[in-house]
Design an enzyme around this catalytic site. Structure first.
Site, mmCIF file in Angstrom:
data_model
loop_
_atom_site.group_PDB
_atom_site.id
_atom_site.type_symbol
_atom_site.label_atom_id
_atom_site.label_comp_id
_atom_site.label_asym_id
_atom_site.label_seq_id
_atom_site.Cartn_x
_atom_site.Cartn_y
_atom_site.Cartn_z
ATOM 1 N N LYS A 113 0.817 -1.213 0.000
ATOM 2 C CA LYS A 113 0.000 0.000 0.000
ATOM 3 C C LYS A 113 0.857 1.271 0.000
ATOM 4 C CE LYS A 113 -4.279 -1.971 1.618
ATOM 5 N NZ LYS A 113 -3.874 -3.383 1.771
HETATM 6 C C1 LIG Z 1 -4.484 -4.430 1.138
HETATM 7 C C2 LIG Z 1 -3.769 -5.728 1.039
HETATM 8 C C3 LIG Z 1 -4.181 -6.740 0.137
HETATM 9 C C4 LIG Z 1 -5.425 -6.601 -0.722
HETATM 10 O O1 LIG Z 1 -5.283 -5.634 -1.732
HETATM 11 P P1 LIG Z 1 -6.582 -5.089 -2.520
HETATM 12 O O2 LIG Z 1 -6.071 -3.951 -3.325
HETATM 13 O O3 LIG Z 1 -7.561 -4.658 -1.468
HETATM 14 O O4 LIG Z 1 -7.108 -6.203 -3.348
HETATM 15 C C5 LIG Z 1 -3.418 -7.895 0.064
HETATM 16 N N1 LIG Z 1 -2.326 -8.080 0.836
HETATM 17 C C6 LIG Z 1 -1.903 -7.138 1.711
HETATM 18 C C7 LIG Z 1 -0.709 -7.416 2.540
HETATM 19 C C8 LIG Z 1 -2.594 -5.926 1.845
HETATM 20 O O5 LIG Z 1 -2.185 -5.000 2.723
#
Ligand SMILES: *Cc1c(COP(=O)(O)O)cnc(C)c1O
Length: 471
Positions: A113
């Site tokens: 993120k």
């Molecule tokens: C947010 C997150 C996801 C999921 O990603 P999306 O964009 O919501 O599909 C998967 N793995 C981790 C470690 C995350 O922080």
């Protein structure tokens, strides 16, 4: 470049207008009117670019209301080796024959993120300064989103963050990451309750339009188009690293929750990047796997949403999914509204199994899916450690399992690594009997002083706290 709403609102907007907004006024999600097409000559030119310059080139196709020199400076300041650990920013490495891991988790909070949130922080600061405006970001987190937002916004002018989280329910490492921030513009609010209580509070505050306007409340959730756009870049960067020329197809597997990450892959593919297959990997919360297998999209109730060992994928509905379905139904807003407003609203599900469009999900759009359980994650973590001396986090393990099921010899399969194992140490200990190594900058963070207030699960208490801390 103009943006439209998936639900057919007649207004068209520019990038900086939707940057600070959430949903479109009709409840839809913003998408560009068309995906810019990238030809072979452009791909060839981009192949040689450093990450920040590649980001600038891609963003420029979607952002025409920030002067190019400014946008270039924002990209250069965001994607540095200092922040992301390497010059490649998203280094790729081969794990087993034809299966690769693309490292997206070496940013400040050790989850992918950061790739988007770090850019968002710089875009927000730039745009707010230009408008002479301020923004108070209110969010709810069970871990990764909150810390990524706080590390992106800390010390930024014009922005404050009020982040609610369920008291005592995040891992000690995640708590320490967030609560050790001493920046004045960052406010951690531990709510006596569960994650759903936090989300309900955010909704209640956002529904109080008077309060929302007076205190300039905004969000940074995953439906924000700028976040999705930032993620498009690493599909190109991964593609270039996995191939020697631009005529070779590559597939990607994406650990998925709200469908933001893999939707960025869909956008990259729609621009003409030679992606063969996009594999959506889910855990026991398998709304998306069910859709791609059956054509039925059935959102889950809170009680049917499992708490798993890949918690960032524990979703009951996938908030970005509407973007893909809009393209799937040929951008027919009336049809989209029937599915997402009428069918989902009335019966909590929609069924495209008999619709010719559904065949296109796997056909023209190249989607596949897979599902894992806790036992699968443990097995994948052990196997990957044993055979390749590599530790993966539980979310990436969900991805690896689905990738192996869908891997076609001759087509590189790139698995997106969405977090580092240290963030989910308890599951690594369960699988391997030992804690994963911790990056130096996080040594001893659990012992640092904490900056957090505890509030009851009550929207009025949170509003009062925001009002108090807004001058
Ligand atoms: C947010 C997150 C996801 C999921 O990603 P999306 O964009 O919501 O599909 C998967 N793995 C981790 C470690 C995350 O922080």
């Amino acid at each position: 470049m103009n943006y439209l709403s998936t639900r057919g609102h007649p207004d068209r907007k520019r990038f900086c207008e939707i940057l600070l907004e959430g949903l479109a006024p009709d409840g839809g999600l913003y998408l560009p009117e068309a995906y810019p097409q990238v030809d072979a000559a452009t791909l060839a030119k981009w192949r040689k670019l450093p990450y920040a310059e590649l980001a600038f080139e891609i963003l420029s196709l979607y952002i025409d209301d920030i002067p190019p020199a400014d946008l270039k400076a924002i990209c250069a300041k965001t994607y540095t080796a200092e922040v992301f650990g390497t010059d490649e920013i998203v280094p790729l490495r081969e794990l087993e024959d034809g299966v690769y891991l693309e490292a997206l988790s070496n940013g400040p909070t050790l989850a992918f993120k950061d790739m988007a949130m770090q850019l968002l922080g710089n875009l927000f600061e730039y745009e707010l300064a230009r408008r002479g405006a301020e923004l108070n970001i209110l969010g709810a987190t069970s871990g990764d989103t909150g810390s990524a937002a706080e590390y992106a916004m800390r010390g930024k002018k014009g922005v404050r963050v009020f982040m609610t989280s369920p008291d005592g329910r995040m891992s000690p490492f995640q708590q320490a990451q967030m609560f050790s921030l001493q920046d004045e513009n960052i406010h951690n609010i531990a709510i006596t309750g569960v994650f759903d209580d936090c989300q309900d509070i955010v909704k209640a505050v956002s529904n109080d339009l008077g309060f929302k306007r007076k205190y300039r409340i905004g969000t940074v959730n995953s439906i924000n188009w700028a976040r999705l756009l930032a993620q498009v870049v690493y599909y190109f960067a991964g593609y270039f690293q996995a191939t020697a020329s631009n005529d070779k197809p590559v597939s990607f597997t994406v650990p998925s929750g709200n469908f933001g990450n893999v939707c960025a892959g869909h956008v990259a593919r729609s621009m003409g990047l030679p992606i063969q297959t996009l594999v959506v990997a889910t855990n026991e919360n398998d709304v998306l796997d069910e859709f791609f297998r059956t054509g039925v999209y059935r959102v889950r109730a809170a009680v049917d949403t499992h708490e798993t060992s890949s918690p960032s994928m524990d979703i009951s509905k996938a908030s970005n999914f509407e973007r893909f379905v809009f393209d799937l139904v040929g951008r027919d807003a009336a049809k989209l509204r029937k599915l997402f407003v009428d069918d989902l609203g009335l019966q909590g599900s929609f069924d495209l199994s008999a619709d010719p469009a559904f065949k296109q999900a796997a056909g023209r759009f190249g989607f596949r899916s897979g599902r894992s359980t806790h036992a699968d994650r443990l097995a994948t973590i052990r196997d990957t450690d044993k055979r390749f001396a590599t530790l993966v986090d539980p979310h990436t393990a969900d991805g690896l399992k689905a990738a192996r099921e869908q891997h076609v010899p001759g087509v590189p399969m790139v698995v997106l690594e969405t977090a580092l194992p240290i963030k989910f140490a308890a599951t690594l200990v369960e699988a391997l009997g030992a804690e994963p190594a911790r990056p130096k900058k996080f040594e001893g963070i659990e012992a640092l002083p904490k900056r957090v207030v505890k509030l009851p699960a009550d929207a009025e208490a949170v509003k009062a706290y925001i009002a108090e801390n807004c001058d």
